[in-house]
Scaffold this active site. Sequence first.
Site, PDB file in Angstrom:
ATOM      1  N   GLU A   1       0.891  -1.168   0.000  1.00 57.33           N
ATOM      2  CA  GLU A   1       0.000   0.000   0.000  1.00 57.33           C
ATOM      3  C   GLU A   1       0.920   1.206   0.000  1.00 57.33           C
ATOM      4  O   GLU A   1       1.504   1.540   1.032  1.00 57.33           O
ATOM      5  CB  GLU A   1      -0.914  -0.070   1.231  1.00 57.33           C
TER       6      GLU A   1
ATOM      7  N   CYS B   1      -1.867   9.023   2.571  1.00 61.48           N
ATOM      8  CA  CYS B   1      -1.718   8.506   1.205  1.00 61.48           C
ATOM      9  C   CYS B   1      -2.958   8.809   0.383  1.00 61.48           C
ATOM     10  O   CYS B   1      -2.876   9.010  -0.822  1.00 61.48           O
ATOM     11  CB  CYS B   1      -1.427   7.004   1.236  1.00 61.48           C
TER      12      CYS B   1
HETATM   13  P1  NDP Z   1       9.203   5.095   4.136  1.00 66.05           P
HETATM   14  O1  NDP Z   1       8.486   4.453   3.032  1.00 66.05           O
HETATM   15  O2  NDP Z   1      10.686   5.206   4.039  1.00 66.05           O
HETATM   16  O3  NDP Z   1       8.841   4.365   5.525  1.00 66.05           O
HETATM   17  C1  NDP Z   1       7.736   3.510   5.709  1.00 66.05           C
HETATM   18  C2  NDP Z   1       8.183   2.236   6.421  1.00 66.05           C
HETATM   19  O4  NDP Z   1       9.055   1.498   5.566  1.00 66.05           O
HETATM   20  C3  NDP Z   1       8.980   2.500   7.696  1.00 66.05           C
HETATM   21  O5  NDP Z   1       8.713   1.483   8.628  1.00 66.05           O
HETATM   22  C4  NDP Z   1      10.417   2.414   7.207  1.00 66.05           C
HETATM   23  O6  NDP Z   1      11.324   2.129   8.251  1.00 66.05           O
HETATM   24  C5  NDP Z   1      10.311   1.277   6.211  1.00 66.05           C
HETATM   25  N1  NDP Z   1      11.349   1.271   5.176  1.00 66.05           N
HETATM   26  C6  NDP Z   1      11.944   2.317   4.580  1.00 66.05           C
HETATM   27  N2  NDP Z   1      12.806   1.905   3.637  1.00 66.05           N
HETATM   28  C7  NDP Z   1      12.774   0.556   3.643  1.00 66.05           C
HETATM   29  C8  NDP Z   1      13.469  -0.463   2.914  1.00 66.05           C
HETATM   30  N3  NDP Z   1      14.342  -0.169   1.968  1.00 66.05           N
HETATM   31  N4  NDP Z   1      13.172  -1.754   3.194  1.00 66.05           N
HETATM   32  C9  NDP Z   1      12.279  -2.059   4.134  1.00 66.05           C
HETATM   33  N5  NDP Z   1      11.606  -1.146   4.868  1.00 66.05           N
HETATM   34  C10 NDP Z   1      11.840   0.147   4.620  1.00 66.05           C
HETATM   35  O7  NDP Z   1       8.588   6.533   4.352  1.00 66.05           O
HETATM   36  P2  NDP Z   1       9.253   7.858   4.965  1.00 66.05           P
HETATM   37  O8  NDP Z   1       8.948   7.888   6.396  1.00 66.05           O
HETATM   38  O9  NDP Z   1      10.678   8.063   4.607  1.00 66.05           O
HETATM   39  O10 NDP Z   1       8.391   8.939   4.153  1.00 66.05           O
HETATM   40  C11 NDP Z   1       8.809   9.294   2.831  1.00 66.05           C
HETATM   41  C12 NDP Z   1       7.629   9.415   1.906  1.00 66.05           C
HETATM   42  O11 NDP Z   1       6.938   8.171   1.801  1.00 66.05           O
HETATM   43  C13 NDP Z   1       6.544  10.381   2.343  1.00 66.05           C
HETATM   44  O12 NDP Z   1       6.881  11.697   2.066  1.00 66.05           O
HETATM   45  C14 NDP Z   1       5.384   9.865   1.545  1.00 66.05           C
HETATM   46  O13 NDP Z   1       5.471  10.331   0.223  1.00 66.05           O
HETATM   47  C15 NDP Z   1       5.560   8.369   1.558  1.00 66.05           C
HETATM   48  N6  NDP Z   1       4.783   7.711   2.631  1.00 66.05           N
HETATM   49  C16 NDP Z   1       3.589   7.144   2.284  1.00 66.05           C
HETATM   50  C17 NDP Z   1       2.799   6.581   3.266  1.00 66.05           C
HETATM   51  C18 NDP Z   1       1.501   5.948   2.946  1.00 66.05           C
HETATM   52  O14 NDP Z   1       0.596   5.955   3.783  1.00 66.05           O
HETATM   53  N7  NDP Z   1       1.370   5.328   1.782  1.00 66.05           N
HETATM   54  C19 NDP Z   1       3.182   6.610   4.667  1.00 66.05           C
HETATM   55  C20 NDP Z   1       4.475   7.190   4.931  1.00 66.05           C
HETATM   56  C21 NDP Z   1       5.222   7.724   3.923  1.00 66.05           C
HETATM   57  P3  NDP Z   1      12.223   3.319   8.886  1.00 66.05           P
HETATM   58  O15 NDP Z   1      11.289   4.312   9.467  1.00 66.05           O
HETATM   59  O16 NDP Z   1      13.054   2.618   9.893  1.00 66.05           O
HETATM   60  O17 NDP Z   1      13.023   3.876   7.738  1.00 66.05           O
END
Ligand code: NDP
Length: 455
Positions: free
Chosen positions: A229, A263
Amino acid sequence: MSIESTNPATGDVVDSFEETSDEEREDRLERASETFEEWSETPIETRQRLLAKAADVLRENEDDYARLMTEEMGKPIGQAHDEVAKCAWVCDYYAETAAEHLQDEVIASDESARTVVAYQPLGPVLAIMPWNFPFWQVFRFAAPNLAAGNVGLLKHASNVPGCAQAIQDVFEQAGFPDGAFTSLLISSDEIDNVIEDDRVAGVTLTGSDGAGRAVAETAGSQLKKNVLELGGSDPFVVLEDAPMDETVETAVQARLINNGQSCIAAKRFIVVDDVYDEFLDRFVDEMAAQTVGDPMNEDTDIGPQAREDLMEDLHGQVEETLEQGGELELGGEPMDRDGAFYPPTVLTDVPENAPADQEELFGPVATVFRVPDEEAAIEKANDTRFGLGASVWTEDLERGERVARQFESGLAFVNELVKSDPRLPFGGVKDSGYGRELARHGIREFVNTKTIWVQ
Ligand code: NDP
């Protein structure tokens, strides 16, 4: 090593937690695997009863959980209360309906054979979750999966470790067996090891498309089921016969909910020429009238962005869009105060391929586009690599439904903001991901849809 959570409204440290060591991670995976053996054999009525208890625990501790979310990621406190209530709802929903969603389907039963489809749990499922709805995103995964007989492993976003711990506590207090739902406080660098572990049956991620691609690659290499998602750049289409009072009011809400960090927030407002000027004037006025401030204050509409770096990224997207020729109608600069505060911002005349046109803007920044007519509106709505939600505003409901069917999105709403509801499937197409959460569709993602033939 310890993980600290920081209050984005003040920059103060909220709390600090010990990272899960390699040894503990091994213990927790082993326990999850052992618990699955017992949990998957536990009658579904018992699993449902425990979920109803989890709903009670959530309601009993609503104030504490709401405060924790607001402290760790800055959402307005009223919205944090609503989020806890919604988590209780999703637990209640599956406590009432899980057995029905998972009951055997008899395909044929006659003298020659009896054929049945059964839905059986897969095993421990890893959930990688984001900070924006730190309770809801997790419960949306946990409630159906625990009801289905899977066990959950949570890798929550690094800025909400207190929420991760609190959610594990909810299930413990409700009486779930040890290992049914376990938080791992690990960094994303260590995720591949968990996905690759033989005891883990599948993985679900809510977050950015970059994280989604990385997780899908590892899950794919292991042939493990995954649900993604990801982000969205939802269009909000205003046609000439839109009920304007309601449309403007909802447009502001749809953009600003959760400090603009959702999102399914409306991000691109696509307005037909006939009503463009009226919509823009009223929309800018309403956006300007929102109260930005301390998220603990009940009167605040918009709190800080969840992290300083996220606010800087957002501002970079605004600046780049303006450099490419976009016009600024409102906002556009980080606020001159402590904390990661960004004001309601409105952009117009945004050129094709500028960040505000093609990327997800995860904060209180709206882009308003002028289009000649309905056909052009649909084309613009679909001109994005994302496909999560979309909405259209019109007095003519048949027209609205016809337009809704033409959106390239997993969710399409007529005269309502896009939202998630336990009773309805939730998920996207294109770069917004695949698979579905919630409803009958969500509870059947991590099950073995087994064909049984009895001759
Ligand atoms: P991320 O996608 O980086 O983080 C979401 C989750 O994924 C966190 O638990 C993070 O862990 C984990 N994660 C990040 N990179 C990896 C990887 N390579 N492999 C496995 N797990 C990973 O979001 P951000 O917090 O950096 O936000 C950046 C952008 O993402 C936002 O500006 C927005 O555009 C989008 N976003 C979308 C969301 C939605 O609801 N669809 C929610 C949040 C963000 P950790 O925190 O330890 O890095």
